[in-house]
Write an enzyme that holds these catalytic residues in place. Structure first.
Site, PDB file in Angstrom:
ATOM      1  N   CYS A   2       0.809  -0.765   0.096  1.00 19.03           N
ATOM      2  CA  CYS A   2       0.231   0.419  -0.692  1.00 19.03           C
ATOM      3  C   CYS A   2       0.976   1.532  -0.311  1.00 19.03           C
ATOM      4  O   CYS A   2       1.748   1.234   0.913  1.00 19.03           O
ATOM      5  CB  CYS A   2      -1.290   0.477   0.809  1.00 19.03           C
ATOM      6  SG  CYS A   2      -2.183  -1.139   1.204  1.00 19.03           S
ATOM      7  N   ARG A  27       3.904  -0.556  -4.807  1.00 23.86           N
ATOM      8  CA  ARG A  27       3.785  -0.959  -3.665  1.00 23.86           C
ATOM      9  C   ARG A  27       1.791  -1.947  -3.433  1.00 23.86           C
ATOM     10  O   ARG A  27       2.011  -2.141  -2.293  1.00 23.86           O
ATOM     11  CB  ARG A  27       3.519   0.440  -2.424  1.00 23.86           C
ATOM     12  CG  ARG A  27       4.919   1.333  -2.178  1.00 23.86           C
ATOM     13  CD  ARG A  27       5.227   2.376  -1.744  1.00 23.86           C
ATOM     14  NE  ARG A  27       4.770   1.825  -0.445  1.00 23.86           N
ATOM     15  CZ  ARG A  27       5.957   1.442   0.916  1.00 23.86           C
ATOM     16  NH1 ARG A  27       6.591   1.994   0.197  1.00 23.86           N
ATOM     17  NH2 ARG A  27       5.868   0.670   1.919  1.00 23.86           N
ATOM     18  N   TRP A  73      -2.754  -3.077  -1.399  1.00 24.81           N
ATOM     19  CA  TRP A  73      -2.384  -3.959  -1.304  1.00 24.81           C
ATOM     20  C   TRP A  73      -3.096  -4.725  -0.941  1.00 24.81           C
ATOM     21  O   TRP A  73      -2.892  -4.613   0.465  1.00 24.81           O
ATOM     22  CB  TRP A  73      -0.734  -4.884  -1.726  1.00 24.81           C
ATOM     23  CG  TRP A  73      -0.400  -6.457  -1.965  1.00 24.81           C
ATOM     24  CD1 TRP A  73      -0.419  -6.215  -3.070  1.00 24.81           C
ATOM     25  CD2 TRP A  73      -0.062  -7.405  -0.659  1.00 24.81           C
ATOM     26  NE1 TRP A  73       0.178  -8.053  -2.831  1.00 24.81           N
ATOM     27  CE2 TRP A  73      -0.003  -8.265  -1.832  1.00 24.81           C
ATOM     28  CE3 TRP A  73      -0.745  -7.490   0.670  1.00 24.81           C
ATOM     29  CZ2 TRP A  73      -0.437  -9.236  -0.909  1.00 24.81           C
ATOM     30  CZ3 TRP A  73      -0.077  -7.958   0.952  1.00 24.81           C
ATOM     31  CH2 TRP A  73      -0.737  -9.883   0.449  1.00 24.81           C
ATOM     32  N   ASN A  99      -1.520   2.369   5.725  1.00 25.68           N
ATOM     33  CA  ASN A  99      -1.294   1.115   5.106  1.00 25.68           C
ATOM     34  C   ASN A  99      -0.795   0.054   6.163  1.00 25.68           C
ATOM     35  O   ASN A  99      -0.297   0.984   7.653  1.00 25.68           O
ATOM     36  CB  ASN A  99       0.283   1.764   4.186  1.00 25.68           C
ATOM     37  CG  ASN A  99       0.962   0.629   4.124  1.00 25.68           C
ATOM     38  OD1 ASN A  99       1.018  -0.348   4.198  1.00 25.68           O
ATOM     39  ND2 ASN A  99       2.673   1.015   3.939  1.00 25.68           N
ATOM     40  N   GLY A 100      -1.431  -1.087   5.711  1.00 26.61           N
ATOM     41  CA  GLY A 100      -0.379  -1.603   7.490  1.00 26.61           C
ATOM     42  C   GLY A 100      -1.615  -2.732   7.464  1.00 26.61           C
ATOM     43  O   GLY A 100      -2.693  -3.295   7.351  1.00 26.61           O
ATOM     44  N   GLU A 477      16.490 -18.546  -7.885  1.00 18.65           N
ATOM     45  CA  GLU A 477      15.928 -17.490  -8.287  1.00 18.65           C
ATOM     46  C   GLU A 477      15.268 -17.057  -9.282  1.00 18.65           C
ATOM     47  O   GLU A 477      14.691 -17.160 -10.032  1.00 18.65           O
ATOM     48  CB  GLU A 477      17.219 -16.797  -8.229  1.00 18.65           C
ATOM     49  CG  GLU A 477      17.244 -15.342  -8.990  1.00 18.65           C
ATOM     50  CD  GLU A 477      15.941 -14.572  -8.014  1.00 18.65           C
ATOM     51  OE1 GLU A 477      15.409 -14.817  -7.232  1.00 18.65           O
ATOM     52  OE2 GLU A 477      15.652 -13.565  -8.906  1.00 18.65           O
ATOM     53  N   LYS A 481      11.678 -15.832 -10.626  1.00 21.92           N
ATOM     54  CA  LYS A 481      11.377 -14.752 -11.987  1.00 21.92           C
ATOM     55  C   LYS A 481      10.025 -15.118 -12.673  1.00 21.92           C
ATOM     56  O   LYS A 481       9.313 -14.433 -12.939  1.00 21.92           O
ATOM     57  CB  LYS A 481      13.135 -14.675 -12.570  1.00 21.92           C
ATOM     58  CG  LYS A 481      13.795 -13.948 -11.783  1.00 21.92           C
ATOM     59  CD  LYS A 481      12.932 -12.240 -11.295  1.00 21.92           C
ATOM     60  CE  LYS A 481      12.589 -12.441 -10.307  1.00 21.92           C
ATOM     61  NZ  LYS A 481      13.707 -11.933  -8.823  1.00 21.92           N
ATOM     62  N   GLU A 484       7.180 -15.482 -10.829  1.00 18.34           N
ATOM     63  CA  GLU A 484       6.031 -13.857 -10.554  1.00 18.34           C
ATOM     64  C   GLU A 484       5.714 -13.941 -11.649  1.00 18.34           C
ATOM     65  O   GLU A 484       4.982 -13.081 -11.215  1.00 18.34           O
ATOM     66  CB  GLU A 484       7.198 -13.822  -9.513  1.00 18.34           C
ATOM     67  CG  GLU A 484       8.266 -12.763 -10.048  1.00 18.34           C
ATOM     68  CD  GLU A 484       9.101 -11.976  -9.170  1.00 18.34           C
ATOM     69  OE1 GLU A 484      10.291 -12.226  -9.032  1.00 18.34           O
ATOM     70  OE2 GLU A 484       8.412 -11.339  -8.047  1.00 18.34           O
ATOM     71  N   HIS A 500      14.735 -37.719  -6.400  1.00 15.40           N
ATOM     72  CA  HIS A 500      14.991 -38.300  -5.674  1.00 15.40           C
ATOM     73  C   HIS A 500      13.122 -38.166  -4.864  1.00 15.40           C
ATOM     74  O   HIS A 500      12.899 -37.868  -3.361  1.00 15.40           O
ATOM     75  CB  HIS A 500      15.325 -37.477  -4.316  1.00 15.40           C
ATOM     76  CG  HIS A 500      16.948 -38.221  -3.541  1.00 15.40           C
ATOM     77  ND1 HIS A 500      17.044 -39.095  -3.647  1.00 15.40           N
ATOM     78  CD2 HIS A 500      17.910 -37.757  -4.876  1.00 15.40           C
ATOM     79  CE1 HIS A 500      18.137 -39.393  -3.800  1.00 15.40           C
ATOM     80  NE2 HIS A 500      19.117 -38.027  -4.686  1.00 15.40           N
ATOM     81  N   LYS A 595       6.065  -4.845  -4.468  1.00 13.28           N
ATOM     82  CA  LYS A 595       7.040  -4.755  -4.266  1.00 13.28           C
ATOM     83  C   LYS A 595       7.992  -4.341  -3.341  1.00 13.28           C
ATOM     84  O   LYS A 595       8.994  -5.458  -2.612  1.00 13.28           O
ATOM     85  CB  LYS A 595       7.671  -2.953  -4.863  1.00 13.28           C
ATOM     86  CG  LYS A 595       8.993  -2.842  -5.072  1.00 13.28           C
ATOM     87  CD  LYS A 595      10.384  -3.993  -6.171  1.00 13.28           C
ATOM     88  CE  LYS A 595      11.520  -3.581  -6.400  1.00 13.28           C
ATOM     89  NZ  LYS A 595      11.615  -4.774  -6.700  1.00 13.28           N
TER      90      LYS A 595
HETATM   91  O1  M6R Z   1      12.775  -5.967   0.139  1.00 16.32           O
HETATM   92  P1  M6R Z   1      13.086  -7.169   0.286  1.00 16.32           P
HETATM   93  O2  M6R Z   1      14.339  -7.901  -0.266  1.00 16.32           O
HETATM   94  O3  M6R Z   1      13.160  -7.503   1.841  1.00 16.32           O
HETATM   95  O4  M6R Z   1      12.621  -8.022  -0.382  1.00 16.32           O
HETATM   96  C1  M6R Z   1      12.315  -9.726  -0.184  1.00 16.32           C
HETATM   97  C2  M6R Z   1      10.621  -9.951  -1.268  1.00 16.32           C
HETATM   98  O5  M6R Z   1       9.821  -9.949  -0.942  1.00 16.32           O
HETATM   99  C3  M6R Z   1      11.648  -9.884  -2.832  1.00 16.32           C
HETATM  100  O6  M6R Z   1      12.920 -10.120  -3.166  1.00 16.32           O
HETATM  101  C4  M6R Z   1      10.834 -10.703  -3.690  1.00 16.32           C
HETATM  102  O7  M6R Z   1      11.034 -12.350  -3.180  1.00 16.32           O
HETATM  103  C5  M6R Z   1      11.564 -10.151  -4.947  1.00 16.32           C
HETATM  104  N1  M6R Z   1      10.519  -9.114  -5.206  1.00 16.32           N
HETATM  105  C6  M6R Z   1      10.890 -10.909  -6.210  1.00 16.32           C
HETATM  106  O8  M6R Z   1      11.708 -10.130  -6.985  1.00 16.32           O
END
Ligand code: M6R
Length: 600
Positions: A2, A27, A73, A99-100, A477, A481, A484, A500, A595
């Site tokens: 948010c 956000r 969000w 926000n929260g 990773e 990517k 998501e 396994h 984000k």
């Molecule tokens: O801001 P941060 O690095 O603490 O965020 C952690 C995760 O939410 C963040 O790395 C998330 O997995 C990525 N946006 C994915 O691409």
């Protein structure tokens, strides 16, 4: 999660709020709203969807010079117009954005608001109804606001308008980020300085449980119990062009292209006057004094942490544990005698990581935060900070911040090793420069990577990423990517682990991306590829120069064996990007995500 904005000045607030929200859309982006106040009262505009949808709902004829706004969000209540912020009290006198998460909202509702018909399913509405309840009992607005804050448990960044007050935005925060921006004849409120860079670069940092009155010509900061605080603004070191897409179709593409420059910038930022790699002496001492490092992170940052462990153990000889921040609280391991906690976080605001930081500070342990955002919560609350110097990352999918995290971790481990007299047989500065060139080659291979995305993922329902040793962590990773941003079910696996259980999922045409950059396990991972191909997989081998074989689909330039994650991740990022584009997904704002994850 948010984003909040507020404006109190002389200009029409609507456009400033909408522009601010556009910058905060990273956000959260499931609904949005603004509220503006003029002589006729408070008018609220809200809409499900993006800021662009909100824009079409805003009536141009309503003009006002004070207002608040929100991009959401969803946590409590589905993303719809009803649950979109701002929320109003029963009589419409008070209007609030939040926000929260208010953890005790249900208890407060039962205890105080039985007779009030709630308009939404949100936790937020309880706050605005409580303010009205206490105001109706005879308290001034600021007293009612304070009393409400003294009752709520949880995280909040709040901005409140009172229909009967033409010159105040009532503001408070706890655990969620919020800044007040100051200008000549106006003041603003924003979750992130980026939002209001359009009008000012001067910001005042707010601390938890402060109550702030934002008037047009002054800002009053007080503690929850009313003590006045004097705090000077700081200059936000952000360049407006850093947060623009320029000619790029997506922030993600721009940010991937910036990666070679980010690595070069890190080399520069962490070089001393003699041109040697260096970090702050206090941080170096903390690293050297620790008998064990505990890396705490989430998502992509966690994947960088797994690589960081290898650096610290292999280069500096310091044992490391890596923990997912959301699990650590329930699962505190047996700690060593002299631990140092390292928080890796792009945003510096991740609530899961912050709750660990709060906990370990209570236990009296030192903490180092590695972040891209100076002044962020995790940076302020830790003893030490190492900055990533990657520039603002706007796309939800993290790319350049990950590369920066890996580079800074390598650098910290290397400098620590040097200062403890460890035998090191390579020059990291030189190797990072070679890696930056390797990244450049990869971002210049877009046509080939787009073709790979087309060939392997066009109709795929799922995909696997495999690797051994450091390649395994990059596989994790790569899978994150892809899932998501393209919504293709993807998993990263240690090459040896498939047999396994998971190999049962391999069928005719299943895409399997295999990384081959680690010489000592190159034959093993090639063996794993043979196993999946024998079961019908469509394997795409990405190998490193010197380890390539005929039939490999992509060969990355040769870099130091410890630094391969800086380069191998780049084709995986770009393949994910193109797979998402082919599926017409919203690359920069994937569904259900945000984000900055500021709720636990
Ligand atoms: O801001 P941060 O690095 O603490 O965020 C952690 C995760 O939410 C963040 O790395 C998330 O997995 C990525 N946006 C994915 O691409």
């Amino acid at each position: 999660m948010c984003g909040i904005v507020g404006y109190n000045g002389a200009l029409d607030a609507k456009e400033i709020l909408l522009k601010g929200l556009e910058k905060l859309e990273y956000r959260g982006y499931d609904s949005a709203g603004i509220a503006v106040r003029n002589e006729e009262g408070v008018t609220v505009f809200k809409e499900k969807g993006r800021i662009a949808d909100l824009r079409t709902a805003v009536d141009d004829d309503v003009t006002a010079t004070i207002g608040i706004g929100h991009t959401r969000w969803a946590t409590h209540g589905v993303p719809n117009k009803l649950n979109a912020h701002p929320h109003q009290s029963a009589s419409g006198r008070f209007t609030l954005v939040h926000n929260g998460v208010i953890e005790n909202y249900h208890l407060l509702q039962k205890a105080y608001l039985k007779g009030i018909q709630m308009q939404s399913d949100t936790d937020t509405e309880v706050i605005v109804q409580l303010v009205e309840l206490f105001a109706n009992e005879g308290l001034t607005t600021v007293e009612a606001f304070r009393k409400t804050l003294s009752l709520v448990h949880g995280s909040y960044a709040l901005a409140l308008l009172d229909k009967e007050d033409e010159d105040t935005i009532f503001v408070a925060k706890n655990k969620s980020p919020l800044l007040v921006g100051v200008g000549d004849g106006f003041n603003v409120v924003a979750s992130d300085a980026m939002a209001m860079l359009q009008v000012t670069d001067q910001y005042i940092e707010l601390r938890d449980k402060e109550v702030v009155l934002v008037h047009r010509d002054r800002v009053e900061i007080t503690t929850l119990d009313g003590r006045e605080i004097d705090r000077k603004p700081f200059k936000a070191e952000l360049d407006a062009s850093d947060i623009e897409k320029g000619t790029y179709p997506h922030y993600m593409l721009k940010e991937m292209d910036e990666q070679p420059g980010v690595v070069r910038k890190i080399i520069q930022e962490y070089s001393d006057v003699n041109g040697e790699l260096a970090i702050d002496e206090n941080i170096l001492t903390a690293l050297k004094e620790a008998d064990r490092l505990y890396i705490i992170a989430a998502g992509t940052s966690y994947h960088a942490g797994l690589i960081g462990k290898q650096f610290f153990e292999k280069i500096a000889g310091i044992p490391v544990e890596v923990h997912i921040s959301s699990e650590f609280g329930y699962n505190v391991p047996l700690l060593s005698e002299k631990p140092l906690f390292i928080f890796i976080t792009q945003s510096g605001e991740t609530a899961d990581s912050r709750q660990v930081l709060v906990k370990i500070k209570e236990m009296g342990y030192p903490a180092l935060t590695i972040t891209n955002v100076p002044g962020s919560t995790l940076s302020r609350e830790a003893d030490y900070t190492l900055l990533l110097h990657a520039g603002p990352e706007i796309a939800v999918a993290s790319t350049k911040a990950y590369v920066a995290q890996v580079a800074v971790l390598a650098l910290a481990a290397y400098v620590t090793a040097q200062s403890t007299g460890k035998d090191i047989d390579f020059d990291l500065k030189q190797e990072l420069a070679i890696a930056a060139n390797g990244i450049q080659t990869m971002v210049d291979s877009k046509d080939e990577l787009e073709q790979i995305a087309e060939d392997y993922l066009k109709i795929a329902r799922n995909a696997f990423f495999i690797g051994r040793n450091l390649d395994y962590y990059v596989s994790l990773e790569g899978a994150l990517k892809l899932k998501e941003i393209s919504y293709i079910q993807a998993e990263g696996f240690a090459g040896g682990e498939l047999k396994h259980g998971t190999i049962a999922l391999i069928e005719e045409g299943t895409p399997v991306f295999a990384l081959v950059s680690q010489e000592q396990v190159a034959l093993n991972i090639r063996g794993n590829v043979k196993e999946v191909v024998a079961r019908g997989a469509n394997a795409c081998i990405i190998s490193m120069e010197g380890l390539e074989e005929e039939g490999d689909r992509l060969v990355i330039p040769k870099v130091h064996s410890l630094l391969t994650p800086l380069v191998t991740v780049v084709p995986l990022q770009l393949i994910s990007y193109y797979a998402a584009l082919h599926r017409r997904c919203d690359v920069d704002k994937p569904r259900n995500l945000a984000k900055s994850v500021t709720v636990e």
